[in-house]
Motif scaffolding. Structure first.
Motif, mmCIF file in Angstrom:
data_model
loop_
_atom_site.group_PDB
_atom_site.id
_atom_site.type_symbol
_atom_site.label_atom_id
_atom_site.label_comp_id
_atom_site.label_asym_id
_atom_site.label_seq_id
_atom_site.Cartn_x
_atom_site.Cartn_y
_atom_site.Cartn_z
ATOM 1 N N TYR A 108 0.856 -1.183 0.000
ATOM 2 C CA TYR A 108 0.000 0.000 0.000
ATOM 3 C C TYR A 108 0.897 1.238 0.000
ATOM 4 N N VAL A 109 0.635 2.127 -0.941
ATOM 5 C CA VAL A 109 1.423 3.356 -1.035
ATOM 6 C C VAL A 109 0.476 4.547 -1.165
ATOM 7 N N ARG A 110 0.993 5.713 -0.810
ATOM 8 C CA ARG A 110 0.209 6.939 -0.981
ATOM 9 C C ARG A 110 0.723 7.662 -2.215
ATOM 10 N N VAL A 111 -0.217 8.071 -3.053
ATOM 11 C CA VAL A 111 0.140 8.781 -4.284
ATOM 12 C C VAL A 111 -0.626 10.104 -4.332
ATOM 13 N N PRO A 112 -0.040 11.108 -4.990
ATOM 14 C CA PRO A 112 -0.718 12.399 -5.073
ATOM 15 C C PRO A 112 -1.892 12.361 -6.055
ATOM 16 N N VAL A 113 -2.887 13.169 -5.757
ATOM 17 C CA VAL A 113 -4.043 13.332 -6.641
ATOM 18 C C VAL A 113 -4.218 14.837 -6.856
ATOM 19 N N ALA A 114 -4.132 15.262 -8.117
ATOM 20 C CA ALA A 114 -4.311 16.680 -8.423
ATOM 21 C C ALA A 114 -5.790 17.033 -8.315
ATOM 22 N N VAL A 115 -6.069 18.178 -7.704
ATOM 23 C CA VAL A 115 -7.440 18.679 -7.617
ATOM 24 C C VAL A 115 -7.524 19.873 -8.553
ATOM 25 N N LYS A 116 -8.481 19.818 -9.472
ATOM 26 C CA LYS A 116 -8.698 20.917 -10.413
ATOM 27 C C LYS A 116 -10.104 21.451 -10.219
ATOM 28 N N ALA A 117 -10.254 22.739 -10.463
ATOM 29 C CA ALA A 117 -11.564 23.375 -10.343
ATOM 30 C C ALA A 117 -11.984 23.900 -11.705
ATOM 31 N N LYS A 118 -13.231 23.652 -12.034
ATOM 32 C CA LYS A 118 -13.800 24.198 -13.262
ATOM 33 C C LYS A 118 -14.177 25.652 -12.967
ATOM 34 N N VAL A 119 -13.723 26.570 -13.809
ATOM 35 C CA VAL A 119 -13.976 27.985 -13.571
ATOM 36 C C VAL A 119 -15.440 28.304 -13.847
ATOM 37 N N THR A 120 -16.102 28.778 -12.795
ATOM 38 C CA THR A 120 -17.480 29.261 -12.919
ATOM 39 C C THR A 120 -17.464 30.749 -12.584
ATOM 40 N N GLU A 121 -18.581 31.402 -12.833
ATOM 41 C CA GLU A 121 -18.663 32.831 -12.522
ATOM 42 C C GLU A 121 -18.400 33.061 -11.030
ATOM 43 N N ASP A 122 -18.990 32.209 -10.170
ATOM 44 C CA ASP A 122 -18.794 32.359 -8.717
ATOM 45 C C ASP A 122 -17.324 32.187 -8.323
ATOM 46 N N LEU A 123 -16.659 31.159 -8.859
ATOM 47 C CA LEU A 123 -15.253 30.922 -8.530
ATOM 48 C C LEU A 123 -14.390 32.081 -9.009
ATOM 49 N N LYS A 124 -14.645 32.538 -10.222
ATOM 50 C CA LYS A 124 -13.864 33.649 -10.770
ATOM 51 C C LYS A 124 -14.030 34.897 -9.904
ATOM 52 N N LEU A 125 -15.265 35.200 -9.506
ATOM 53 C CA LEU A 125 -15.514 36.365 -8.665
ATOM 54 C C LEU A 125 -14.840 36.218 -7.295
ATOM 55 N N LYS A 126 -14.842 34.996 -6.749
ATOM 56 C CA LYS A 126 -14.197 34.755 -5.453
ATOM 57 C C LYS A 126 -12.688 34.961 -5.558
ATOM 58 N N ILE A 127 -12.079 34.417 -6.599
ATOM 59 C CA ILE A 127 -10.632 34.563 -6.781
ATOM 60 C C ILE A 127 -10.278 36.035 -6.947
ATOM 61 N N ILE A 128 -11.035 36.741 -7.782
ATOM 62 C CA ILE A 128 -10.767 38.162 -8.012
ATOM 63 C C ILE A 128 -10.952 38.956 -6.718
ATOM 64 N N GLY A 129 -12.026 38.688 -5.988
ATOM 65 C CA GLY A 129 -12.276 39.387 -4.730
ATOM 66 C C GLY A 129 -11.184 39.146 -3.702
ATOM 67 N N ASP A 130 -10.755 37.885 -3.587
ATOM 68 C CA ASP A 130 -9.674 37.563 -2.643
ATOM 69 C C ASP A 130 -8.391 38.304 -3.007
ATOM 70 N N LEU A 131 -8.076 38.340 -4.295
ATOM 71 C CA LEU A 131 -6.860 39.029 -4.726
ATOM 72 C C LEU A 131 -6.965 40.539 -4.517
ATOM 73 N N GLN A 132 -8.135 41.107 -4.787
ATOM 74 C CA GLN A 132 -8.317 42.540 -4.562
ATOM 75 C C GLN A 132 -8.155 42.881 -3.080
ATOM 76 N N ASN A 133 -8.701 42.044 -2.201
ATOM 77 C CA ASN A 133 -8.530 42.260 -0.762
ATOM 78 C C ASN A 133 -7.064 42.158 -0.357
ATOM 79 N N THR A 134 -6.369 41.179 -0.904
ATOM 80 C CA THR A 134 -4.949 41.011 -0.613
ATOM 81 C C THR A 134 -4.160 42.239 -1.055
ATOM 82 N N ILE A 135 -4.470 42.746 -2.237
ATOM 83 C CA ILE A 135 -3.759 43.914 -2.761
ATOM 84 C C ILE A 135 -4.038 45.143 -1.897
#
Length: 134
Positions: free
Chosen positions: A5-32
């Motif tokens: 038994y071994v542990r292997v990595p699993v990549a997690v990808k997100a499909k870009v939706t309007e909500d996700l895009k707005l969240k990413i942009i909002g988070d970055l604007q707050n950070t800036i």
């Protein structure tokens, strides 16, 4: 030993939706905004430190150099955040973006194709798993 038994990595990808895009942009604007406020506070403190050290010419050059290095470091981080914001604003709906990595435990035996195990992905949309890929 027939199996392991071994542990292997699993990549997690997100499909870009309007909500996700707005969240990413909002988070970055707050950070800036936080970075800009931090930079303003730093500049205020730097001026104060320089005025206090103005009487001691022996420490002034070293202090200026230290302030310039810190200012450049902070400006570079802000510029990187600005670049990330531009990339986020350019994201196309439906595109897939990296969203992290998880691990899974698998059973392998002699003859197991490790390349196939290493390419596993989980695809999410608005935080919900929508597909597993091998």
């Amino acid at each position: 030993m027939d199996k392991m038994y071994v542990r292997v990595p699993v990549a997690v990808k997100a499909k870009v939706t309007e909500d996700l895009k707005l969240k990413i942009i909002g988070d970055l604007q707050n950070t800036i905004k936080k970075m800009e406020l931090d930079l303003e506070q730093f500049e205020f403190q730097a001026k104060k430190a320089l005025s206090q050290a103005a009487s001691d010419l022996s420490v002034l050059p070293a202090l200026r150099e230290q302030i310039d290095m810190e200012r450049n470091k902070r400006l570079a981080a802000k510029n990187e955040a600005d670049a990330k914001l531009k990339r986020a604003e350019a994201l196309e709906l439906g595109a897939e973006i990296g969203h992290g990595t998880l691990e899974r435990t698998v059973e392998i035996t002699v003859g197991t194709n490790l390349d196939a195990l290493m390419g596993a992905e989980i695809l999410t949309e608005d935080g919900k798993v929508i597909a597993f890929r091998q």
